[in-house]
Design an enzyme around this catalytic site. Structure first.
Site: not given
Length: 332
Positions: A52, A123, A153, A164-166, A169
């Site tokens: 990746d 992404n 933040d 579906t990455a950072y 989360s």
């Protein structure tokens, strides 16, 4: 069929040579791509080594139109975007020659920092203070209109692929890859009514009037960092990333893999979550490399890895490049 081969760095040289030999034994003309990237538009397909991380790096470097890309990963790399393990290259090549594959067009973000265009992102693009646990103020504008003034933040702008990455989360929604939208997530906002925002991919997104006690940085796909003084601008890139998907591939879909991981992450301590996300973006790393990337104390890294190993979330292997070194990778 003409194929170009590309690697993340010089360490992939041996792998590229092996791939070239395999392809040519099957009657496929291949060439190792040079730094000018001219071959990207002249061949039928590009095979990218490095998992990746290789896919992300390739689409940072190649900003113009490119032939469809198939990611190749070794056993010590991640394979969410990259679909093919190197040991399966020979049977897969026969399928590729028969046209047994599809091409997905994936939206990229065109990124401008303080008026200067930088590498595109596949992404996500994030803005954070250079020092963690420090508030950042910003104004979000969509097509020139103020949407919110926030203290948080940081803020993340994501493509559907990055949902579906950072972004996930940080509490963002999961979006199917073909959706024509971008996501905007304010991370840990002081305003607890602030919710993730979904905007059309035709929109112009600005993060303006960026201020913090410390300098702020734009982070591209969890990797390259660019210092920002005041303004980040994002629009849809004119050239989408074209990714090869093997037809009839029995492997679990990217979405299903990420959902499984997200459900499990709810039970993890924050340090373990950070290590998992680092392994997802960076690929396999040693304990020392994880401590350096995450800036966590070595004892915390060691305890978190023990937790992740016991839970079956990561696996420990011997490095192919140094038999004395142990490395850790995602196990999904």
């Amino acid at each position: 069929m003409r194929v170009a081969l590309w690697g993340v760095d010089s360490r992939d040289g041996a792998l590229l040579s092996k791939m070239k030999k395999t392809l040519e034994s099957l009657g496929v003309r291949s060439q190792i791509m040079k730094d000018d990237y001219k071959a990207a538009a002249e061949v039928d397909m590009v095979l990218v080594a490095g998992g990746d991380k290789g896919i992300l790096n390739y689409f940072h470097k190649v900003q113009a139109a490119s032939a469809p890309v198939l990611g190749i990963y070794e056993t010590d790399s991640t394979g969410f975007l990259a679909q093919l393990e190197v040991r399966d290259l020979e049977p897969a090549t026969r399928r590729l020659k028969r046209g047994e594959y599809e091409v997905d067009e994936v939206t990229r973000l065109k990124v401008t920092v303080d008026g200067r265009e930088v590498e595109p992102a596949l992404n996500d693009v994030a803005v954070f203070p250079g020092k963690s646990a420090t508030l950042m103020e910003h104004v979000l504008k969509i097509d020139g209109k103020d949407i919110w003034h926030d203290q948080s933040d940081g803020v993340i702008i994501s493509t559907p692929t990055g949902s579906t990455a950072y972004t996930m989360s940080a509490g963002g929604p999961m979006v199917l890859q073909k959706s024509q939208v971008f996501l905007i997530v304010s991370v840990n906002s002081l305003d607890n009514t602030r919710r993730p925002l979904v905007v059309p991919s035709s929109a112009r997104i600005e993060i303006a009037d960026i201020t913090s006690r410390y300098h702020c940085e734009v982070v591209l796909d969890g990797g390259r960092r660019v210092r920002v003084k005041n303004l980040l601008e994002c629009v849809r890139h004119e050239h989408p990333a074209r990714l090869v998907r093997m037809a009839g591939d029995p492997a679990a879909s990217l979405m299903a893999k990420k959902v499984h991981l997200a459900e499990d992450m709810l039970k993890m301590p924050p340090s373990a979550k950070l290590i998992l996300k680092t392994l997802e973006y960076e690929g396999a790393l040693s304990q020392k490399e994880l401590a350096s990337r995450t800036m966590l104390p070595e004892r915390t890294v060691r305890l978190s890895l023990s937790h992740l190993l016991d839970g079956g979330y990561v696996k420990k292997k011997t490095s192919l490049r140094d038999a004395r070194q142990r490395i850790y990778e995602l196990k999904i």
